[in-house]
Design a protein around this motif. Structure first.
Motif, short mmCIF file in Angstrom:
data_model
loop_
_atom_site.label_atom_id
_atom_site.label_comp_id
_atom_site.label_asym_id
_atom_site.label_seq_id
_atom_site.Cartn_x
_atom_site.Cartn_y
_atom_site.Cartn_z
N ALA A 33 0.86 -1.17 0.00
CA ALA A 33 0.00 0.00 0.00
C ALA A 33 0.91 1.23 0.00
N MET A 34 0.38 2.32 -0.51
CA MET A 34 1.19 3.54 -0.60
C MET A 34 0.43 4.72 -0.04
N GLY A 35 1.17 5.74 0.30
CA GLY A 35 0.51 6.92 0.86
C GLY A 35 1.33 8.18 0.72
N TRP A 36 0.66 9.29 0.91
CA TRP A 36 1.29 10.60 0.95
C TRP A 36 1.05 11.22 2.33
N LYS A 43 5.51 21.71 12.55
CA LYS A 43 4.36 20.82 12.79
C LYS A 43 4.77 19.36 12.60
N GLU A 44 3.95 18.47 13.13
CA GLU A 44 4.20 17.05 12.95
C GLU A 44 3.80 16.61 11.54
N ARG A 45 4.39 15.52 11.12
CA ARG A 45 4.01 14.95 9.83
C ARG A 45 2.56 14.49 9.91
N GLU A 46 1.78 14.82 8.88
CA GLU A 46 0.37 14.45 8.90
C GLU A 46 -0.01 13.67 7.65
N PHE A 47 -0.94 12.80 7.81
CA PHE A 47 -1.47 11.96 6.74
C PHE A 47 -2.22 12.81 5.73
N VAL A 48 -2.06 12.48 4.45
CA VAL A 48 -2.79 13.17 3.38
C VAL A 48 -3.72 12.20 2.66
N ALA A 49 -3.16 11.08 2.16
CA ALA A 49 -3.95 10.13 1.39
C ALA A 49 -3.22 8.80 1.33
N THR A 50 -3.99 7.74 1.11
CA THR A 50 -3.40 6.42 0.95
C THR A 50 -4.18 5.65 -0.09
N VAL A 98 5.57 3.76 1.60
CA VAL A 98 4.94 2.48 1.33
C VAL A 98 4.94 1.64 2.60
N ARG A 99 3.96 0.76 2.68
CA ARG A 99 3.93 -0.20 3.78
C ARG A 99 3.39 -1.51 3.23
N THR A 100 3.80 -2.58 3.85
CA THR A 100 3.42 -3.91 3.37
C THR A 100 1.93 -4.13 3.52
N LEU A 101 1.32 -4.53 2.43
CA LEU A 101 -0.05 -5.01 2.36
C LEU A 101 -1.13 -3.93 2.54
N LEU A 102 -1.35 -3.46 3.77
CA LEU A 102 -2.57 -2.70 4.05
C LEU A 102 -2.35 -1.20 4.09
N MET A 103 -3.39 -0.45 3.71
CA MET A 103 -3.37 1.00 3.82
C MET A 103 -3.35 1.41 5.28
N SER A 104 -2.88 2.63 5.52
CA SER A 104 -2.92 3.18 6.86
C SER A 104 -2.96 4.70 6.78
N SER A 105 -3.70 5.29 7.72
CA SER A 105 -3.73 6.76 7.83
C SER A 105 -2.77 7.24 8.91
N THR A 106 -1.92 6.37 9.41
CA THR A 106 -0.93 6.71 10.44
C THR A 106 0.45 6.72 9.83
N PRO A 107 1.07 7.88 9.69
CA PRO A 107 2.39 7.94 9.04
C PRO A 107 3.42 7.01 9.68
N GLY A 108 3.37 6.83 10.99
CA GLY A 108 4.34 6.00 11.67
C GLY A 108 4.28 4.53 11.31
N ARG A 109 3.26 4.13 10.60
CA ARG A 109 3.11 2.72 10.25
C ARG A 109 3.69 2.38 8.89
N TYR A 110 4.27 3.37 8.21
CA TYR A 110 4.86 3.12 6.92
C TYR A 110 6.31 2.68 7.06
N ASP A 111 6.74 1.85 6.12
CA ASP A 111 8.04 1.20 6.23
C ASP A 111 9.16 1.95 5.52
N TYR A 112 8.87 2.53 4.37
CA TYR A 112 9.87 3.23 3.58
C TYR A 112 9.35 4.59 3.17
N TRP A 113 10.27 5.55 3.15
CA TRP A 113 9.92 6.94 2.85
C TRP A 113 10.84 7.53 1.79
N GLY A 114 10.30 8.46 1.04
CA GLY A 114 11.12 9.25 0.15
C GLY A 114 11.70 10.45 0.90
N GLN A 115 12.44 11.29 0.16
CA GLN A 115 13.11 12.45 0.76
C GLN A 115 12.21 13.67 0.81
#
Length: 123
Positions: A33-36, A43-50, A98-115
């Protein structure tokens, strides 16, 4: 390991549009699953979309609903964020993740990030 590179940011005026891209390499994106997310200064990093692995399901933050559209092209290993009617409060560094398998609206649950790519909305 997944490498992510965002592009498409810039400085625009209120009401303008931008399309962000996130190019992935290293692994097949269809497993993730992927997200922005975004982070404004002070401010803290905030969820936009997944978006789900197949692209059939999406979820948006209230601030993005109706103005932003997330999409992906697994054949191109790329994800997009179409942003319309941009507002000054959208100013932030935008990150794809990106995170394995499932979408998430919690940024901390993502595994890999871009710059990140900077989006500035100012008149």
């Amino acid at each position: 390991q997944v490498q992510l590179v965002e592009s498409g940011g810039g400085t625009v005026q209120p009401g303008d549009s931008l399309r962000l891209s996130c190019a992935a390499s290293g692994r097949t994106l269809s497993n993730y699953a992927m997200g922005w997310s975004r982070q404004a200064p002070g401010k803290e990093r905030e969820f936009v979309a997944t978006i789900s692995r197949t692209g059939s399901s999406t979820l948006y933050a209230d601030s993005a609903q109706g103005r932003f559209t997330i999409a992906r092209d697994n054949a191109k290993n790329t994800m997009y964020l179409q942003m319309n009617d941009l507002k000054p409060e959208d100013t932030a560094v935008y990150y794809c993740a990106v995170r394995t398998l499932l979408m998430s609206s919690t940024p901390g649950r993502y595994d890999y990030w871009g710059q990140g790519t900077q989006v500035t909305v100012a008149s």
